[in-house]
Design an enzyme around this catalytic site. Structure first.
Site, mmCIF file in Angstrom:
data_model
loop_
_atom_site.group_PDB
_atom_site.id
_atom_site.type_symbol
_atom_site.label_atom_id
_atom_site.label_comp_id
_atom_site.label_asym_id
_atom_site.label_seq_id
_atom_site.Cartn_x
_atom_site.Cartn_y
_atom_site.Cartn_z
ATOM 1 N N HIS A 12 0.802 -1.232 0.000
ATOM 2 C CA HIS A 12 0.000 0.000 0.000
ATOM 3 C C HIS A 12 0.837 1.285 0.000
ATOM 4 C CE1 HIS A 12 0.052 -0.472 4.661
ATOM 5 N NE2 HIS A 12 1.030 0.317 4.286
ATOM 6 N N HIS A 59 -2.680 4.299 9.645
ATOM 7 C CA HIS A 59 -1.359 4.835 10.029
ATOM 8 C C HIS A 59 -1.559 6.112 10.846
ATOM 9 C CE1 HIS A 59 -0.678 2.369 6.412
ATOM 10 N NE2 HIS A 59 0.576 2.246 6.774
ATOM 11 N N HIS A 193 9.900 -4.132 4.391
ATOM 12 C CA HIS A 193 10.307 -2.722 4.437
ATOM 13 C C HIS A 193 10.525 -2.276 5.870
ATOM 14 C CE1 HIS A 193 5.873 -2.337 4.749
ATOM 15 N NE2 HIS A 193 5.898 -1.022 4.831
ATOM 16 N N GLU A 240 3.438 -5.795 8.821
ATOM 17 C CA GLU A 240 2.142 -5.612 8.131
ATOM 18 C C GLU A 240 1.676 -6.914 7.477
ATOM 19 O OE1 GLU A 240 2.494 -0.859 6.891
ATOM 20 O OE2 GLU A 240 2.841 -2.368 5.366
HETATM 21 C C1 DHB Z 1 6.098 3.411 2.756
HETATM 22 C C2 DHB Z 1 5.517 2.154 2.950
HETATM 23 C C3 DHB Z 1 4.461 2.000 3.830
HETATM 24 O O1 DHB Z 1 3.881 0.782 4.101
HETATM 25 C C4 DHB Z 1 3.930 3.095 4.498
HETATM 26 O O2 DHB Z 1 2.856 2.905 5.293
HETATM 27 C C5 DHB Z 1 4.499 4.357 4.332
HETATM 28 C C6 DHB Z 1 5.585 4.513 3.454
HETATM 29 C C7 DHB Z 1 7.234 3.616 1.815
HETATM 30 O O3 DHB Z 1 7.805 2.649 1.288
HETATM 31 O O4 DHB Z 1 7.566 4.790 1.527
HETATM 32 FE FE FE Z 2 2.339 0.968 5.769
#
Ligand code: DHB
Ligand code: FE
Length: 279
Positions: A12, A59, A193, A240
């Site tokens: 997302h 978020h 991530h 996540e």
């Molecule tokens: C990014 C990824 C995310 O899941 C998020 O909530 C905010 C930023 C990113 O890769 O920039």
């Molecule tokens: Fe996220």
């Protein structure tokens, strides 16, 4: 009766939303990402879900970090788009399905999964980016959406095991709803991530690919994996991915893989996207 026909997973990344909103999807950096969703847009236009049960994480938009429910369900008929700092995304208002969502809340809570009931809630990129990736720049979303936020932002998030079992309870709930509805369950967020700290930028492709294999073939086993493995291997935001297990629990044990896409990087994140269909 209502039935669950398919599950979708997708990352997302908020920059994907901004890229679509600003007409930049064909730029060299972004094109390979959006190409991975071309099939999906055609597929969903013919799959025509009546309702998408959309598992995502908020978020700190609808819920401040003062109060964060572990599992919540949006039971309203309408959900407005949150302002995450640059004004709300220019996407249609999200129309809920209050009757089905109230039925799912009742069934799942009686089935021992305690949900927070949200009669008014704004939705952020966790929900709107997946919708845009699958439906494109629509005038109005072509189906109803039941928002289902899961806490993966404040420790402790729910275990993969509990998420997988909750998916099964959601399936029982949907299948006991006395109306002919084509329902899809989406599990969003991920893949690897980490947005903060010394390991910011972490991506772990072999681990992500193996996660996808296990999600498809041996989800009950994958559901036993502890949090620490997600965080160690897929980064702090990789947690996540527990939300994908809710989607998988809602499908049959054996599923058909209709589409599988993986791309690195998009912003700081490994993009993972699956379409799984019940046989
Ligand atoms: C990014 C990824 C995310 O899941 C998020 O909530 C905010 C930023 C990113 O890769 O920039
Ligand atoms: Fe996220």
């Amino acid at each position: 009766m209502a039935r669950i026909t398919a599950g979708v997973t997708t990352s997302h990344v908020p920059a994907l939303g901004a890229t679509m909103d600003h007409g930049r999807t064909q730029e060299p950096y972004w094109k390979p990402v959006f190409d991975g969703y071309e099939f999906s847009k055609r597929w969903i236009a013919s799959a025509k879900p009546d309702v998408v049960f959309l598992v995502y994480n908020d978020h700190a938009s609808a819920f401040s970090l003062d109060i964060v429910p572990t599992f919540a369900i949006g039971v309203a008929d309408e959900f407005h788009i949150a302002d995450e700092g640059w004004g709300p995304r220019p996407v249609p208002v999200v129309k809920g399905h209050s009757k089905l969502s109230a039925h799912i809340a009742q069934s799942v809570i009686q089935d021992d999964f305690d949900l927070t009931i949200c009669h008014r809630m704004e939705v952020d990129h966790g929900l709107t980016v997946p919708l845009s990736l699958l439906f494109g720049q629509a005038e109005a979303w072509p189906c109803r959406v039941i928002p289902f936020p899961v806490n993966v932002v404040l420790y402790p998030p729910p275990s993969g095991r509990r998420c997988y079992a909750l998916g099964k309870a959601i399936r029982r709930a949907v299948e006991s709803f006395d109306e002919d509805l084509n329902v899809q369950v989406w599990g969003t967020g991920g893949m690897s991530h980490q947005l903060q700290g010394p390991r910011a930028g972490l991506i772990n492709t072999p681990w992500d690919q193996r996660f996808i294999d296990r999600l498809i073939d041996t989800p009950g086993e994958l559901a036993q994996m502890p949090h620490i493995d997600y965080v160690r291997e897929a980064g702090s935001e990789g947690i996540e991915l527990v939300m994908w297990l809710i989607m998988r629990g809602a499908l049959e044990d054996t599923v058909r893989t209709t589409h599988r896409f993986y791309h690195v990087p998009a912003s700081n994140t490994a993009i993972g996207h699956l379409i799984l269909e019940n046989p």
